[in-house]
Design a protein around this motif. Structure first.
Motif, PDB file in Angstrom:
ATOM      1  N   THR A   1       0.830  -1.210   0.000  1.00 25.31           N
ATOM      2  CA  THR A   1       0.000   0.000   0.000  1.00 25.31           C
ATOM      3  C   THR A   1       0.861   1.255   0.000  1.00 25.31           C
ATOM      4  OG1 THR A   1      -0.099  -0.044   2.408  1.00 25.31           O
ATOM      5  CG2 THR A   1      -1.920  -1.083   1.210  1.00 25.31           C
ATOM      6  N   ASP A   2       0.224   2.368  -0.370  1.00 23.67           N
ATOM      7  CA  ASP A   2       0.938   3.649  -0.309  1.00 23.67           C
ATOM      8  C   ASP A   2       1.134   4.078   1.128  1.00 23.67           C
ATOM      9  OD1 ASP A   2      -1.795   4.103   0.061  1.00 23.67           O
ATOM     10  OD2 ASP A   2      -1.776   6.048  -0.919  1.00 23.67           O
ATOM     11  N   CYS A   3       0.111   3.870   1.939  1.00 24.38           N
ATOM     12  CA  CYS A   3       0.170   4.347   3.319  1.00 24.38           C
ATOM     13  C   CYS A   3      -0.871   3.588   4.124  1.00 24.38           C
ATOM     14  CB  CYS A   3      -0.098   5.852   3.377  1.00 24.38           C
ATOM     15  SG  CYS A   3      -1.703   6.320   2.696  1.00 24.38           S
TER      16      CYS A   3
ATOM     17  N   GLN B   1      -2.643   4.863   6.959  1.00 28.37           N
ATOM     18  CA  GLN B   1      -3.373   5.650   7.975  1.00 28.37           C
ATOM     19  C   GLN B   1      -4.497   6.498   7.421  1.00 28.37           C
ATOM     20  OE1 GLN B   1      -1.448   7.054   5.860  1.00 28.37           O
ATOM     21  NE2 GLN B   1       0.410   7.508   6.998  1.00 28.37           N
ATOM     22  N   ARG B   2      -4.281   7.245   6.323  1.00 33.81           N
ATOM     23  CA  ARG B   2      -5.338   8.152   5.891  1.00 33.81           C
ATOM     24  C   ARG B   2      -6.361   7.405   5.026  1.00 33.81           C
ATOM     25  NH1 ARG B   2      -1.224  11.278   2.061  1.00 33.81           N
ATOM     26  NH2 ARG B   2      -1.408   9.983   0.206  1.00 33.81           N
ATOM     27  N   ASP B   3      -7.307   8.138   4.461  1.00 36.98           N
ATOM     28  CA  ASP B   3      -8.383   7.479   3.725  1.00 36.98           C
ATOM     29  C   ASP B   3      -7.945   7.098   2.317  1.00 36.98           C
ATOM     30  OD1 ASP B   3      -8.122   9.984   2.713  1.00 36.98           O
ATOM     31  OD2 ASP B   3     -10.196  10.588   3.015  1.00 36.98           O
TER      32      ASP B   3
ATOM     33  N   GLY C   1       3.230   3.217  -8.683  1.00 35.56           N
ATOM     34  CA  GLY C   1       4.486   3.968  -8.822  1.00 35.56           C
ATOM     35  C   GLY C   1       5.342   3.987  -7.578  1.00 35.56           C
ATOM     36  N   ASP C   2       4.728   3.718  -6.439  1.00 37.33           N
ATOM     37  CA  ASP C   2       5.489   3.761  -5.183  1.00 37.33           C
ATOM     38  C   ASP C   2       6.460   2.589  -5.060  1.00 37.33           C
ATOM     39  OD1 ASP C   2       3.203   5.380  -5.055  1.00 37.33           O
ATOM     40  OD2 ASP C   2       3.107   5.266  -2.882  1.00 37.33           O
ATOM     41  N   ARG C   3       6.279   1.567  -5.924  1.00 33.99           N
ATOM     42  CA  ARG C   3       7.007   0.315  -5.699  1.00 33.99           C
ATOM     43  C   ARG C   3       7.900  -0.122  -6.840  1.00 33.99           C
ATOM     44  NH1 ARG C   3       6.186  -1.236  -0.375  1.00 33.99           N
ATOM     45  NH2 ARG C   3       4.268  -0.257   0.302  1.00 33.99           N
TER      46      ARG C   3
ATOM     47  N   THR D   1       5.130   5.778 -16.068  1.00 33.78           N
ATOM     48  CA  THR D   1       5.979   5.660 -14.873  1.00 33.78           C
ATOM     49  C   THR D   1       5.363   4.827 -13.753  1.00 33.78           C
ATOM     50  OG1 THR D   1       5.109   7.788 -14.172  1.00 33.78           O
ATOM     51  CG2 THR D   1       7.226   7.786 -15.323  1.00 33.78           C
ATOM     52  N   TRP D   2       4.054   4.940 -13.562  1.00 27.98           N
ATOM     53  CA  TRP D   2       3.439   4.128 -12.489  1.00 27.98           C
ATOM     54  C   TRP D   2       3.273   2.662 -12.941  1.00 27.98           C
ATOM     55  CZ3 TRP D   2       4.743   8.448 -10.602  1.00 27.98           C
ATOM     56  CH2 TRP D   2       4.482   8.803  -9.288  1.00 27.98           C
ATOM     57  N   PRO D   3       2.683   2.435 -14.118  1.00 23.14           N
ATOM     58  CA  PRO D   3       2.550   1.032 -14.560  1.00 23.14           C
ATOM     59  C   PRO D   3       3.883   0.296 -14.729  1.00 23.14           C
ATOM     60  CG  PRO D   3       1.048   2.431 -15.776  1.00 23.14           C
ATOM     61  CD  PRO D   3       1.938   3.352 -15.004  1.00 23.14           C
TER      62      PRO D   3
ATOM     63  N   THR E   1       1.345  11.637 -15.904  1.00 24.54           N
ATOM     64  CA  THR E   1       0.350  12.211 -14.996  1.00 24.54           C
ATOM     65  C   THR E   1       0.980  12.837 -13.762  1.00 24.54           C
ATOM     66  OG1 THR E   1      -1.040  10.377 -15.698  1.00 24.54           O
ATOM     67  CG2 THR E   1      -1.866  11.742 -13.885  1.00 24.54           C
ATOM     68  N   TYR E   2       1.949  12.148 -13.180  1.00 19.59           N
ATOM     69  CA  TYR E   2       2.373  12.563 -11.840  1.00 19.59           C
ATOM     70  C   TYR E   2       3.718  13.279 -11.793  1.00 19.59           C
ATOM     71  CZ  TYR E   2      -1.460   9.441 -10.781  1.00 19.59           C
ATOM     72  OH  TYR E   2      -2.692   8.838 -10.757  1.00 19.59           O
ATOM     73  N   GLY E   3       4.418  13.337 -12.899  1.00 19.52           N
ATOM     74  CA  GLY E   3       5.728  13.992 -12.883  1.00 19.52           C
ATOM     75  C   GLY E   3       6.692  13.264 -11.964  1.00 19.52           C
ATOM     76  N   ASP E   4       7.760  13.940 -11.597  1.00 22.28           N
ATOM     77  CA  ASP E   4       8.706  13.359 -10.633  1.00 22.28           C
ATOM     78  C   ASP E   4       8.132  13.638  -9.244  1.00 22.28           C
ATOM     79  OD1 ASP E   4      10.893  12.089  -9.595  1.00 22.28           O
ATOM     80  OD2 ASP E   4      12.241  13.808  -9.818  1.00 22.28           O
ATOM     81  N   TRP E   5       7.096  12.897  -8.955  1.00 21.33           N
ATOM     82  CA  TRP E   5       6.222  13.061  -7.786  1.00 21.33           C
ATOM     83  C   TRP E   5       7.001  13.290  -6.479  1.00 21.33           C
ATOM     84  CZ3 TRP E   5       1.203  13.876  -7.616  1.00 21.33           C
ATOM     85  CH2 TRP E   5       0.432  13.460  -6.530  1.00 21.33           C
ATOM     86  N   CYS E   6       6.572  14.309  -5.737  1.00 20.17           N
ATOM     87  CA  CYS E   6       7.121  14.566  -4.398  1.00 20.17           C
ATOM     88  C   CYS E   6       8.590  14.956  -4.377  1.00 20.17           C
ATOM     89  CB  CYS E   6       6.851  13.404  -3.445  1.00 20.17           C
ATOM     90  SG  CYS E   6       5.111  13.082  -3.236  1.00 20.17           S
TER      91      CYS E   6
HETATM   92  C1  BGC Z   1      -0.531   8.323  -3.018  1.00 17.78           C
HETATM   93  C2  BGC Z   1       0.807   8.056  -3.629  1.00 17.78           C
HETATM   94  C3  BGC Z   1       0.565   7.802  -5.084  1.00 17.78           C
HETATM   95  C4  BGC Z   1       0.112   9.092  -5.621  1.00 17.78           C
HETATM   96  C5  BGC Z   1      -0.022   9.130  -7.087  1.00 17.78           C
HETATM   97  C6  BGC Z   1      -0.961   9.611  -3.577  1.00 17.78           C
HETATM   98  O1  BGC Z   1      -2.140  10.073  -3.029  1.00 17.78           O
HETATM   99  O2  BGC Z   1      -0.482   8.297  -1.643  1.00 17.78           O
HETATM  100  O3  BGC Z   1       1.613   7.262  -2.949  1.00 17.78           O
HETATM  101  O4  BGC Z   1       1.576   7.215  -5.775  1.00 17.78           O
HETATM  102  O5  BGC Z   1      -1.047   9.562  -4.967  1.00 17.78           O
HETATM  103  O6  BGC Z   1      -0.461  10.298  -7.514  1.00 17.78           O
END
Ligand code: BGC
Length: 906
Positions: free
Chosen positions: A489-491, A493-495, A502-504, A554-556, A604-609
């Motif tokens: 999972t991404d996280c 705790q939140r909803d 893409g996180d993995r 990038t995510w797929p 879509t997300y660019g070089d996220w974060c």
């Molecule tokens: C998630 C990320 C995810 C991202 C993609 C976020 O809300 O928590 O981990 O990869 O959205 O846009």
């Protein structure tokens, strides 16, 4: 007397002979990477084992596997269903079964022995596995449940609310039981009991899936729980992801439902089958009055159904069950282990707030729940627990970053006095817990933090002379395990709590050094395929509880990189074989909708974060810091084509290779034409991400690599003062890239910085996991989790491969052959790492201080390694058996070593 003496001597001699250790032995026997698995579905389970030996330089020469339907047959070598005879091979990982067709529900026993260059092993201990239902017609059970929302306030709209369902079925078992097996799927999640005993300590089972496509069931051997005559099978059903948490942003597939089939075989050969059907009883009027993964669990002890799981309970007030529709998806025996309690914590402090509430500090951001042990409650007076990752300055919970998740567990006692409790169908991501409703100061011993995640082994240890690095590993360890729940999972705790791809992408590889995540990821790849649209699109959230088909790259890419990880790290090629066509379809789809003049345009997300220009921002607004979407998509797509050429070879799809290569070369040319400045050797706007991805993914024109690399170093050192400037994409290549091109010192600086932006900055601000944002302490709470793992990028891989020198030799998989070349950044004097590879434990410990150098390594039997060390360490050439110089240049020594322990010193 004399006789007695001789008998004793004889006995001693025989015992001594029996005790004498064989030169090689076989340990850690596994089927489908599990010890004695129950309920396999594959027609060709795969066998793995490890060799251990007191000798060095041990290589397996042949193996022999035997399989039988009973342990007696196996021992007597009678009626074998498979006997390989002596197979010349050095592999001992994932050898596929090729014997007689395996029977549905069948139980099998197996053993293996090997010959090696130092002698023959005895037979291994007997291993065992059983098969699941291999044919859909094996199922006689029906889906049952309660098809109404019977309690006040229950709703399947908006923030859903629903009580747990309790189902029970008394049954008789009249003979001596030979074997009893329960096949069960309870959606969203179930707990099953036979005669009051829980059938296993699995939690939140079965594993998550995209229900319209696939429904997982579990198989449990319950022989020991069946008693003579009267029995009861009881099941508690929670909502899980089936009756989802939010109608709008997750999904409601329907009300909870159960499918169960208990098959009892008696010693006389007769059988009884108990199935879920209309004869069962159900109630939703029990103590779990609400359960919701985002919002928490509510338990009213006044509604306890005392004794419902046992015989003799009067269920007259319960209803007959409703038949429920089958949830579409293919019934599949679950291949990955369920979630379990894997660790426990006790609060480090309890603080009273001015309003009489208490704050527990678990000392660690963890994922799971709080168990209550012996708290004093008052009848009808609820005790409320809320969960958060951090506190506000006034000591109260900081809840803003949890968004819509209410994360509140409520227990209402039935009587005055001490009670124990834990929830069943929720989990929270938290370090702090607020307790409301107590009249007195509780003790830490009243609470236990249960840490829950998918059952898997911890594979690695890493320690060094640098405390920031050590903490990085600790935080990564807690963060990763906090985000394994049948999907990464991404996280927690939140909803959200979703499987964001893409996180993995590269993370999955680094994580494998700490956890044996093989079965989790191969299951997740199946989820990804299950999410694929008829057009070939892949949802970037999988299982696709949010269905997002961006058709970008990038995510797929996680689909492909995950498969590569399973191959390289665990030697598992089956996911690649299974998914090759779907991967190819995805590439074609993206090419169709996004490629223009050989540039992939969609992103879509660019070089996220990435770290933004101002610490309050979530995302940078500054075009000079951001990397253009087509740069990200095109470089990643290029790397996927490269991977596909390898996958094509592996799967016998050689006919595809030419097409992939041709396309790749056109893309490379067009990409360089468009984005590479031949004067300055900069890509596009010269971000570190643009340059490092181009360099590491192989797009840089030959001969220009050093210049591109210099731009990366220059940008990092000058514009970012030796700090990270990338988001989740650039960071996947950064540490290894800097090191590979000769600047391990800069990588080390980035890894050990304590100033913003850095991992060390997070730690100084109190992080015990890894933040979602580099500026997680100051950014907008709208997207600011304290427990994401994506910003780890490739740092764990770098620690193991580059600092410890534990790396697959090029072309080798599963660490059959290693490449051990530790790097020695200035300022680091000691590394001590180990990794439990498929062939056994690899360890590497070096110390480099005041001119002295010492390196101890161990590699397992049946592996070998190339060891490379710089000449200027002045090491003494070991004259040990098993060490051979293979290269002796001006700068380096290269040795080949066989298995065993070695020491290199100066
Ligand atoms: C998630 C990320 C995810 C991202 C993609 C976020 O809300 O928590 O981990 O990869 O959205 O846009």
């Amino acid at each position: 007397m004399k006789h007695y003496y001789f008998a004793m001597m004889l006995f001693l001699a025989v015992t001594l002979m029996a005790c004498e250790q064989a030169a090689v032995e076989i340990v850690s026997t596994k089927v489908e990477m599990q010890e004695n698995p129950v309920g396999l579905e594959t027609a060709a389970p795969r066998f793995s084992w490890q060799l251990v030996s007191t000798h060095k330089n041990v290589q397996q020469e042949t193996y022999r596997i035997q399989v039988a339907r009973s342990e007696q047959d196996l021992k007597k070598e009678e009626n074998l269903v498979w006997d390989t005879g002596n197979v010349p091979a050095s592999e001992s990982v994932l050898i596929p079964y090729e014997g007689e067709t395996l029977a549905s529900r069948g139980e099998y026993y197996w053993r293996v022995k090997a010959t090696s260059n130092v002698g023959e092993s005895p037979w291994s201990d007997t291993g065992q596995w059983s098969m699941a239902f291999l044919d859909d017609t094996d199922w006689q059970a029906e889906w049952i449940g309660e098809d109404v929302m019977a309690n006040p306030g229950e709703t399947d709209k908006g923030n859903t609310r629903l009580a747990a369902r309790y189902l029970r079925k008394p049954f008789k078992s009249s003979q001596r039981v030979q074997r009893a097996v329960l096949y069960i799927a309870g959606l969203g999640a179930y707990e099953a009991y036979i005669n009051g005993e829980r059938i296993s300590d699995d939690l939140l089972a079965p594993t998550v899936s995209w229900f319209p496509e696939r429904v997982y069931y579990n198989v449990h051997d319950v022989t020991s729980l069946i008693q003579r005559n009267d029995n009861v099978l009881g099941v508690k059903l929670g909502n899980g992801r089936f009756f989802g948490m939010r109608e709008s942003i997750t999904q409601v597939f329907g009300l909870p439902r159960l499918l169960a089939q208990l098959e009892i075989e008696y010693t006389d050969g007769t059988t009884t089958v108990i199935t879920s059907d209309e004869s069962w009883k159900v109630t939703s009027n029990g103590p779990v009055i609400a359960n919701n993964e985002f919002d928490g669990e509510e338990y009213d002890a006044r509604k306890e159904l005392t004794g419902w799981k046992k015989t003799g309970y009067d269920d007259a007030t319960w209803k007959s069950v409703d038949r429920m529709s089958a949830p579409m998806g293919k019934l599949t025996s679950q291949p990955n282990p369920n979630i379990k309690v894997q660790d426990e914590l006790t609060p480090v402090s309890i603080t009273e707030l001015s309003d009489g509430k208490y704050i527990l500090d678990m000392g660690q951001n963890m994922v799971g729940w709080i168990t209550i042990n012996g708290l004093q409650g008052k009848s009808g007076q609820p005790i409320t627990m809320r969960f958060a990752e951090t506190l506000k300055p006034d000591g109260t919970l900081y809840m803003d970053n949890l968004r819509g998740a209410k994360v509140t567990d409520i227990y209402t006692p039935a009587k005055d006095g001490a009670f124990n409790w834990e929830p069943s169908f929720v989990f929270h991501g938290f370090r702090f817990v607020e307790i409301d409703g107590l009249d007195y100061q509780p003790q830490p011993s009243n609470f236990t933090g249960k840490v829950i995640y998918d059952e898997m082994e911890t594979t690695g240890q890493f320690e060094s002379s640098n405390e920031t690095i050590n903490q990085l590993v600790r935080n990564a360890f807690w963060g990763i395990r906090g985000n394994y729940r049948g999907m990464p999972t991404d996280c927690p705790q939140r909803d959200e709590r979703h499987g964001w791809l893409g996180d993995r992408t590269t993370g999955s590889f680094g994580e494998a050094f700490l956890f044996n995540n093989a079965l989790l990821y191969s299951k997740w790849l199946q989820d990804i395929e299950d999410s694929q649209s008829p057009e070939g699109s892949i949802s970037v959230v999988t299982p696709r509880y949010w269905t997002i088909y961006n058709d970008d790259v990038t995510w797929p890419a996680a689909y492909f990189y995950g498969a590569k990880m399973l191959w390289h790290q665990f030697g598992d090629t089956r996911p690649i074989k299974r998914h090759y066509n779907s991967m190819k379809r995805y590439l074609e789809r993206v090419q169709e909708v996004s490629m223009q003049d050989y540039i992939l345009t969609k992103d879509t997300y660019g070089d996220w974060c990435m770290p933004p220009e101002s610490q309050e921002l979530i995302h940078s607004q500054d075009p000079s810091r951001k990397t253009a979407g087509p740069v990200l998509s095109t470089t990643m797509y290029y790397s996927l084509l490269e991977l596909m050429t390898q996958f094509a070879t592996l799967t016998g799809n050689e006919q595809d290779i030419e097409g992939f290569e041709e396309l790749a070369s056109k893309i490379r040319e067009a990409y360089n034409e468009k984005f590479f400045d031949t004067e300055t050797a900069r890509y596009d706007n010269n971000t570190v991400t643009a340059n490092i991805l181009s360099l590491q993914l192989g797009l840089v024109p030959e001969g220009r690599e050093t210049e591109v690399f210099d731009n990366i170093v220059q940008k990092t050192e000058v514009d970012f003062n030796g700090h990270v400037s990338t988001g989740v994409l650039g960071i996947q290549q950064l540490m290894r890239g800097l090191t590979e091109h000769g600047n391990v010192d800069l990588a080390y600086k980035i890894a050990t910085n304590r100033t913003y932006p850095s991992w060390g900055y997070m730690f100084d601000k109190g992080a015990t996991t890894i933040w979602e944002l580099w500026n997680g302490d100051t950014a907008d709470p709208a997207m600011n989790s304290g427990n994401h793992v994506m910003l780890l990028g490739d740092v764990l891989i770098w620690l193991y491969e580059d600092l410890a020198g534990i790396k697959n030799y090029p072309g080798s998989t599963a660490y059959k052959k290693l490449w051990m070349e530790p790097k020695f950044p200035d300022g680091l004097s000691h590394v001590n790492a180990s990794y439990d590879s498929p062939y056994g434990e690899i360890s590497s410990e070096w110390r480099k201080e005041n001119g002295s150098f010492n390196w101890n390594i161990t590699i397992p039997a049946n592996t070998s390694a190339i060891v490379k060390l710089p000449r200027d360490l002045n090491i003494l050439i070991p004259s040990e058996e098993g060490v051979r110089i293979v290269n002796d240049s001006d700068d380096y020594f290269e040795f080949e070593i066989g298995s065993g322990s070695y020491r290199f010193t100066n």
